[in-house]
Design an enzyme around this catalytic site. Structure first.
Site, mmCIF file in Angstrom:
data_model
loop_
_atom_site.group_PDB
_atom_site.id
_atom_site.type_symbol
_atom_site.label_atom_id
_atom_site.label_comp_id
_atom_site.label_asym_id
_atom_site.label_seq_id
_atom_site.Cartn_x
_atom_site.Cartn_y
_atom_site.Cartn_z
ATOM 1 N N ASP A 153 12.129 -11.900 51.833
ATOM 2 C CA ASP A 153 12.047 -11.571 53.260
ATOM 3 C C ASP A 153 10.668 -11.040 53.674
ATOM 4 O O ASP A 153 10.213 -11.308 54.791
ATOM 5 C CB ASP A 153 13.147 -10.588 53.655
ATOM 6 N N ARG A 159 19.138 -10.236 38.930
ATOM 7 C CA ARG A 159 20.335 -9.391 39.038
ATOM 8 C C ARG A 159 20.769 -9.339 40.496
ATOM 9 O O ARG A 159 19.979 -9.568 41.409
ATOM 10 C CB ARG A 159 20.069 -7.972 38.532
ATOM 11 N N SER A 177 17.152 -12.466 49.453
ATOM 12 C CA SER A 177 16.591 -11.120 49.269
ATOM 13 C C SER A 177 17.247 -10.363 48.124
ATOM 14 O O SER A 177 17.757 -9.245 48.284
ATOM 15 C CB SER A 177 16.709 -10.335 50.579
#
Length: 494
Positions: free
Chosen positions: A230, A192, A177
Site C-alpha cells: 500500500d 505470514r 498489505s
C-alpha cells in the site's frame, strides 16, 4: 447561666476547629494524591522528550539502518524490500485498469480509465466488500474464490465508457498489505498473515498464483500486472499527478515508508534490469529500532504484552493503533497509584485498547472553555464521572505529550529517508521541489499531529531546505496507485 453559655460557645468553637482541621487534612491528602499523580505525569513527560539533538540521532540511525538493509538480506531491522516497481507512472498511461486492494477485513475493487498525457484520470469507480470472518481462517480456495466472485460481479458492470483496445486483456494491480517476499513485479510469496487472518496452507505460496487461479475459475479474462504494497501504491499515486514525488509515508493504524532509490545503490540487487535506473524500496520502517528512541516503561509493557513483542517498535510509537493505548496506560497508573479518579480505579480503564486514538484526538482538539468533549469522552468510553476541570486539562496535556512525541519521531524518520537520498541539505542552484506523498487516517484526521510533524521537519531541515519540501496528501493511494502501477507495467502500453 453565664458559665453554661461560655461552655457551649467553647464546645462549638472546638467542634468548628476539629471540622476545619478535618477539611485541611482532607485537602492535604487530596493535594498529596494530586502531587503524586503529577509526579507520574511529569516523569512520563520527561522520558518522552524529543529535543532536536535526539531527533537528529534518530534520523542518523534510520539512515544507517537503511544502508544496512540494502546491503544484505537480514542486515537490518528494516527489511528494505525491493518492490520491482522500476517504472513509476508518468501521466501518459492510457486505458482501463483494475485494482484489488486487500489489507484487512474489507477489500476494495476499483476500475479507472486513464486518458493519457494532459488528460490524466478520466473516470473511476469502486466497491467495498466485507470478508466474512470464517473465510479469514478457512482455506485459500474459499478466501480467494470469494474475492474473485466479487471481482467478477464488478467487472460484469463495466459500462460502455470503459473501452479497451481490441485484443487487450484486462489488467489488474493487486495491493496485498501483508508481509510478502516479492520476486518480480507480479509475483511474491506470503511470509505470514497478520490482522486476524490465519490460513496456514498459504504461507510460502505465491499470492498472485492463488488469485489468478481463482479468477480463472470465475471465467475472468484478466491478468495481474503488478503486486504492490500500500505504501508503494501511495508513492505511485502521488507520482502520477506530481513528478517531484520521491517518497511516500503512511500514518494510519500502522506506519510505513517507501522511496525511490537508484538501482545501482542496492548491493543486494540481483542484476535484474531497471527500465529507469531507479527502484522503489518498501522500507517497512515500522520495524525500526534504536537506542535513541525515547521509550518509556509504558511502551515496553505494551510491547511485551502484545501479539508481536520486540517487533514494530517505531510503529508502536508513531501510529494510530497505539497512541491512545499509551495514554490509557499512563492514566491507569495515575489511577492505581495516586487515586487520580477517586478511591476506585475505573474498570473500563483497565481494558487494553479501550481508549482509541480517534477519541484521544477528539480530546486533544477540545477547545471549549470547560473541556466538554473531554468530559463526554471520559463518561462514554471509560465510565469516569465527576472530573474536575484541572483533571481534564491534565488529560489534554497527556494527549499532547503522546501525539507530539509520535509526530516528531515520524518527522525524524522522514529526515532519515531524505538523508539517504542526499536531499537533506541545500545545494547551490538546486530549486527542484522534494515532494512526499502522505496518506493514512492519523495524518489526515489528527490535525495537531500533522501540524507538529510538518513544523518538526522544518525545524530539523532548516528553513533553506524546507522551503523546497512539500508534504502532499495522497488520497486513496493504495487503491488507485495499484491500478497506475499496473498501467505503467502493462504489456499493452506502447
Amino acid at each position: 447561666m453565664g458559665k453554661v453559655t461560655v461552655v457551649v460557645v467553647c464546645a462549638a468553637a472546638m467542634a468548628a476547629g476539629v471540622a476545619a482541621a478535618v477539611v485541611v487534612q482532607r485537602r492535604m491528602k487530596r493535594e498529596g494524591k494530586w502531587g503524586k499523580a503529577m509526579g507520574i505525569f511529569k516523569d512520563f513527560e520527561e522520558k518522552c522528550a524529543t529535543p532536536t539533538a535526539k531527533l537528529k540521532q534518530v534520523a542518523d540511525a534510520m539512515t544507517v539502518e537503511m544502508h544496512a538493509g540494502l546491503a544484505s538480506e537480514g542486515g537490518s531491522k528494516l527489511k528494505m524490500i525491493i518492490s520491482f516497481v522500476d517504472n513509476l507512472p508518468t501521466g501518459e498511461e492510457k486505458g482501463v485498469y483494475y485494482a484489488l486492494d486487500l489489507g484487512g477485513t474489507n477489500f476494495r475493487v476499483l476500475r479507472v480509465q486513464l486518458g493519457g498525457k494532459d488528460v490524466g484520470l478520466v473516470h473511476q469507480e469502486f466497491v467495498e466488500v466485507s470478508i466474512p470472518p470464517h473465510l479469514m481462517t478457512g482455506s485459500s480456495d474459499a478466501l480467494f474464490g470469494y474475492i474473485a466472485a466479487e471481482l467478477a460481479k464488478f467487472v460484469a458492470q463495466e459500462g460502455p465508457e470503459f473501452k479497451r483496445a481490441p485484443g487487450n486483456q484486462r489488467e489488474l494491480g493487486f495491493t496485498f498489505s501483508f508481509p510478502v517476499m516479492q520476486t518480480s513485479i507480479n509475483a511474491g510469496t506470503l511470509v505470514r498473515w497478520t490482522k486476524g487472518f490465519s490460513i496456514d496452507e498459504m504461507v510460502g505460496q505465491d499470492v498472485v498464483v492463488e488469485l489468478t487461479r481463482a479468477m480463472q475459475k470465475q471465467g475472468l479474462d484478466m491478468s495481474v500486472s503488478a503486486l504492490v504494497n500500500d505504501t508503494v501504491g501511495t508513492l505511485a499515486g502521488g507520482r502520477y499527478t506530481n513528478k517531484d514525488v520521491v517518497a511516500a509515508v503512511i500514518l494510519g493504524t500502522g506506519s510505513n515508508a517507501a522511496y525511490v532509490e537508484r538501482a545501482q545503490a542496492i548491493p543486494k540487487w540481483h542484476g535484474l534490469p531497471s527500465k529507469s535506473g531507479e527502484m522503489v524500496i518498501n522500507m517497512e520502517w515500522g520495524n525500526f529500532r534504536s537506542s535513541h528512541l525515547p521509550l518509556t516503561d509504558y511502551d515496553n509493557a505494551m510491547d511485551a504484552e502484545g501479539l508481536n513483542p520486540g517487533e514494530q517498535i517505531f510503529e508502536k510509537m508513531v501510529s494510530g493503533m497505539y497512541l491512545g493505548e499509551i495514554v490509557r496506560r499512563v492514566l491507569l497508573k495515575m489511577a492505581e497509584e495516586a487515586a487520580f479518579f477517586g478511591h476506585t480505579v475505573p474498570q473500563k480503564l483497565k481494558i487494553p485498547y479501550t481508549l482509541r486514538t480517534p477519541d484521544m484526538s477528539a480530546m486533544h482538539h477540545d477547545s471549549s472553555p470547560d473541556l466538554k468533549v473531554v468530559e463526554t469522552k471520559l463518561k462514554d468510553i471509560l465510565e469516569i464521572y465527576n472530573t474536575s476541570l484541572r483533571m481534564r486539562k491534565t488529560i489534554v496535556e497527556l494527549c499532547r505529550i503522546v501525539a507530539t512525541r509520535g509526530a516528531r519521531l515520524a518527522a525524524a524518520g522522514i529526515l532519515g529517508v531524505l538523508k539517504k537520498m542526499g536531499k537533506d541539505t541545500a545545494k547551490d542552484g538546486e530549486k527542484q521541489k522534494i515532494v512526499i506523498a502522505m496518506d493514512g487516517g492519523l495524518y489526515e484526521h489528527y490535525t495537531l499531529y500533522s501540524k507538529c510533524l510538518e513544523n518538526t521537519l522544518e525545524e530539523l531541515l532548516g528553513e533553506e531546505v524546507f522551503k523546497n519540501v512539500v508534504i502532499e496528501h495522497s488520497v486513496d493511494g493504495s487503491g488507485i496507485g495499484a491500478a497506475l502501477i499496473a498501467a505503467s507495467h502493462s504489456k499493452f502500453q506502447d
